[in-house]
Every structure is written in structure tokens, then in C-alpha cells.
Design a protein around this motif. Sequence first.
Motif, PDB file in Angstrom:
ATOM      1  N   HIS A 174       0.801  -1.217   0.000  1.00 44.38           N
ATOM      2  CA  HIS A 174       0.000   0.000   0.000  1.00 44.38           C
ATOM      3  C   HIS A 174       0.839   1.275   0.000  1.00 44.38           C
ATOM      4  O   HIS A 174       0.282   2.369  -0.022  1.00 44.38           O
ATOM      5  CB  HIS A 174      -0.926   0.001   1.228  1.00 44.38           C
ATOM      6  CG  HIS A 174      -1.772  -1.232   1.323  1.00 44.38           C
ATOM      7  ND1 HIS A 174      -2.571  -1.652   0.288  1.00 44.38           N
ATOM      8  CD2 HIS A 174      -1.928  -2.136   2.327  1.00 44.38           C
ATOM      9  CE1 HIS A 174      -3.193  -2.777   0.657  1.00 44.38           C
ATOM     10  NE2 HIS A 174      -2.805  -3.085   1.872  1.00 44.38           N
ATOM     11  N   ASP A 175       2.158   1.128   0.016  1.00 35.54           N
ATOM     12  CA  ASP A 175       3.033   2.304   0.014  1.00 35.54           C
ATOM     13  C   ASP A 175       3.418   2.627  -1.426  1.00 35.54           C
ATOM     14  O   ASP A 175       4.429   2.145  -1.942  1.00 35.54           O
ATOM     15  CB  ASP A 175       4.278   2.018   0.861  1.00 35.54           C
ATOM     16  CG  ASP A 175       5.137   3.265   1.069  1.00 35.54           C
ATOM     17  OD1 ASP A 175       4.961   4.235   0.310  1.00 35.54           O
ATOM     18  OD2 ASP A 175       5.980   3.248   1.981  1.00 35.54           O
ATOM     19  N   SER A 176       2.598   3.446  -2.088  1.00 37.52           N
ATOM     20  CA  SER A 176       2.794   3.718  -3.516  1.00 37.52           C
ATOM     21  C   SER A 176       4.129   4.420  -3.778  1.00 37.52           C
ATOM     22  O   SER A 176       4.782   4.181  -4.795  1.00 37.52           O
ATOM     23  CB  SER A 176       1.640   4.559  -4.066  1.00 37.52           C
ATOM     24  OG  SER A 176       1.503   5.766  -3.357  1.00 37.52           O
ATOM     25  N   ALA A 177       4.574   5.296  -2.857  1.00 38.16           N
ATOM     26  CA  ALA A 177       5.836   6.001  -3.040  1.00 38.16           C
ATOM     27  C   ALA A 177       7.013   5.019  -3.005  1.00 38.16           C
ATOM     28  O   ALA A 177       7.928   5.097  -3.830  1.00 38.16           O
ATOM     29  CB  ALA A 177       6.009   7.070  -1.965  1.00 38.16           C
ATOM     30  N   ALA A 178       6.975   4.076  -2.048  1.00 40.23           N
ATOM     31  CA  ALA A 178       8.042   3.085  -1.952  1.00 40.23           C
ATOM     32  C   ALA A 178       8.038   2.154  -3.158  1.00 40.23           C
ATOM     33  O   ALA A 178       9.091   1.787  -3.690  1.00 40.23           O
ATOM     34  CB  ALA A 178       7.883   2.273  -0.655  1.00 40.23           C
ATOM     35  N   PHE A 179       6.838   1.790  -3.606  1.00 39.43           N
ATOM     36  CA  PHE A 179       6.719   0.917  -4.776  1.00 39.43           C
ATOM     37  C   PHE A 179       7.296   1.606  -6.011  1.00 39.43           C
ATOM     38  O   PHE A 179       8.059   1.011  -6.777  1.00 39.43           O
ATOM     39  CB  PHE A 179       5.246   0.566  -5.010  1.00 39.43           C
ATOM     40  CG  PHE A 179       5.023  -0.407  -6.139  1.00 39.43           C
ATOM     41  CD1 PHE A 179       5.004  -1.774  -5.894  1.00 39.43           C
ATOM     42  CD2 PHE A 179       4.842   0.036  -7.436  1.00 39.43           C
ATOM     43  CE1 PHE A 179       4.815  -2.680  -6.931  1.00 39.43           C
ATOM     44  CE2 PHE A 179       4.645  -0.857  -8.469  1.00 39.43           C
ATOM     45  CZ  PHE A 179       4.633  -2.215  -8.224  1.00 39.43           C
ATOM     46  N   GLN A 180       6.951   2.886  -6.209  1.00 39.84           N
ATOM     47  CA  GLN A 180       7.446   3.635  -7.354  1.00 39.84           C
ATOM     48  C   GLN A 180       8.962   3.794  -7.298  1.00 39.84           C
ATOM     49  O   GLN A 180       9.659   3.662  -8.303  1.00 39.84           O
ATOM     50  CB  GLN A 180       6.776   5.011  -7.418  1.00 39.84           C
ATOM     51  CG  GLN A 180       7.243   5.902  -8.571  1.00 39.84           C
ATOM     52  CD  GLN A 180       6.799   5.394  -9.920  1.00 39.84           C
ATOM     53  OE1 GLN A 180       6.008   4.455 -10.001  1.00 39.84           O
ATOM     54  NE2 GLN A 180       7.310   5.993 -10.978  1.00 39.84           N
ATOM     55  N   ALA A 181       9.489   4.045  -6.096  1.00 40.80           N
ATOM     56  CA  ALA A 181      10.938   4.205  -5.945  1.00 40.80           C
ATOM     57  C   ALA A 181      11.664   2.906  -6.285  1.00 40.80           C
ATOM     58  O   ALA A 181      12.682   2.915  -6.992  1.00 40.80           O
ATOM     59  CB  ALA A 181      11.267   4.644  -4.516  1.00 40.80           C
ATOM     60  N   ARG A 182      11.142   1.773  -5.792  1.00 36.52           N
ATOM     61  CA  ARG A 182      11.773   0.487  -6.098  1.00 36.52           C
ATOM     62  C   ARG A 182      11.657   0.180  -7.595  1.00 36.52           C
ATOM     63  O   ARG A 182      12.603  -0.328  -8.212  1.00 36.52           O
ATOM     64  CB  ARG A 182      11.119  -0.627  -5.280  1.00 36.52           C
ATOM     65  CG  ARG A 182      11.667  -2.026  -5.564  1.00 36.52           C
ATOM     66  CD  ARG A 182      13.108  -2.197  -5.105  1.00 36.52           C
ATOM     67  NE  ARG A 182      13.221  -2.037  -3.672  1.00 36.52           N
ATOM     68  CZ  ARG A 182      12.963  -3.012  -2.789  1.00 36.52           C
ATOM     69  NH1 ARG A 182      12.616  -4.218  -3.213  1.00 36.52           N
ATOM     70  NH2 ARG A 182      13.081  -2.776  -1.502  1.00 36.52           N
ATOM     71  N   TYR A 183      10.510   0.495  -8.171  1.00 33.17           N
ATOM     72  CA  TYR A 183      10.280   0.265  -9.610  1.00 33.17           C
ATOM     73  C   TYR A 183      11.327   1.002 -10.445  1.00 33.17           C
ATOM     74  O   TYR A 183      11.953   0.427 -11.351  1.00 33.17           O
ATOM     75  CB  TYR A 183       8.875   0.727  -9.979  1.00 33.17           C
ATOM     76  CG  TYR A 183       8.532   0.655 -11.448  1.00 33.17           C
ATOM     77  CD1 TYR A 183       8.110  -0.544 -12.026  1.00 33.17           C
ATOM     78  CD2 TYR A 183       8.606   1.787 -12.258  1.00 33.17           C
ATOM     79  CE1 TYR A 183       7.791  -0.613 -13.364  1.00 33.17           C
ATOM     80  CE2 TYR A 183       8.283   1.727 -13.604  1.00 33.17           C
ATOM     81  CZ  TYR A 183       7.870   0.530 -14.149  1.00 33.17           C
ATOM     82  OH  TYR A 183       7.555   0.468 -15.487  1.00 33.17           O
TER      83      TYR A 183
END
Length: 218
Positions: A174-183
Motif C-alpha cells: 500500500h506504500d505507492s511512493a516506496a513501490f514507485q521508488a523500487r520500480y
Amino acid sequence: METEALIDQLAGPDRKAAGDALVAVGEPAVRPVLAVLCDEESPVDWAASATVLRRIGLPALGPLVEAMAAAPTGEVSRRCGWAHCGLEIEDLAAFPWYAVPTGHRNAVLDAFGLSEPEPVTMRLGASAWNHDHHAWRGDHRSCRRVYVTPRLDGWTLVFGDAFPDDAFDGVELHDSAAFQARYMQVKEDLGIPDECHATSFAARASVDPSALGPGTSV
């Protein structure tokens, strides 16, 4: 009939007809139906709205990915994931693939470490890989099954995932910022570019899976 009125009918006895009508509306119906799917207080059964999105197919892909990344609860994430993994997408170019300049099937299977091949149609092969790619659990979930095409204009396409299975381990769903950063980090590490649409490059370098037709040599 207005889209909102059709969505309201998903909660009534005419839900099948309303669902068919929403599918016919197509892309303009995606976000209103998605909003209902994500509303845990909605009188519309979540499976009814999710099924509509599945049937609409490719236009629902991006919005569902966004909704999963921003889901406020596990229940909403589960609903969106269920809709996402069953999207009826017939366009092979919607999936990542590798292009190999050979028609030697066994050599391709060996190169990718694949075994136990089963003959399937293009539609079934793409559907099986898409289902596994979006599975939530299991070892090697995104590469348990891949789809290997017949020889197409001298090329064999292998539909699989360019991202490692563990690429998003440890990232809160649910952490969209963390997901985007890892992506973005994984894309940089693997050298995956943004500058060109895959089909545009494929049309020049190998074979474009979105343009297969009577003129394609098989």
C-alpha cells in the motif's frame, strides 16, 4: 442509459444486462466501475463490478494498477487484484516479451530453461502467462508458465517478465511512493528504458506482436 444508472443496476435483478451494457460502454465506464469496486460500503457486489472490469480488458489495466498501489485497505487491494489477474486482454503487445532470432523451438526452450511444453493457441498461451504473472503467492509466480510463440517472420517471441521475482520483496503493497521508488531503481539497475514504446522498437528490430496478421510468416 447513463453509466451511473447502469452501475446502480448491478445491485439489482438485471445485473447481467447492466454488466453487458457497461462492457459495451468500454473505457469510459472503467473509472466509475472501479470506484464502486473500491467502495466497501457499496450495495453492488464487488464481484459484479470486478467482472465488468475483467471483461472490459486492456483499458482497465492501468487504473487497476493505480488502485492496487493506492488501496486504503487489504480488502480493496484483494478486490482489485482479483479483477486485475483476470483481465481479458487479447493484445499480446500488452505483455513483456523477449524476441529471439530463430525458429528452433528446442533451442529457445533450452536457452530459457523451460520444460514440459504444451501446444496451445496464442490466446490461451497469453492468458495462462498473464494469470500466473499476476498471481499473489507461490514460488516463481511470474515465470511458472511462459508463452513461446511459433516462428514469426523468423523470430520466436517468449512472453515473460523482465523483472526478477524478488524485485519488490520488502516493499509494502500500500506504500505507492516506496513501490514507485523500487520500480524506478530496478529499471535503472536492469537498464530498462522509457524512451521508446516496445512495439515501436520491435517493429524495427524484430517482429511487432501487435501487428500480427495474414502477412506474418509462420
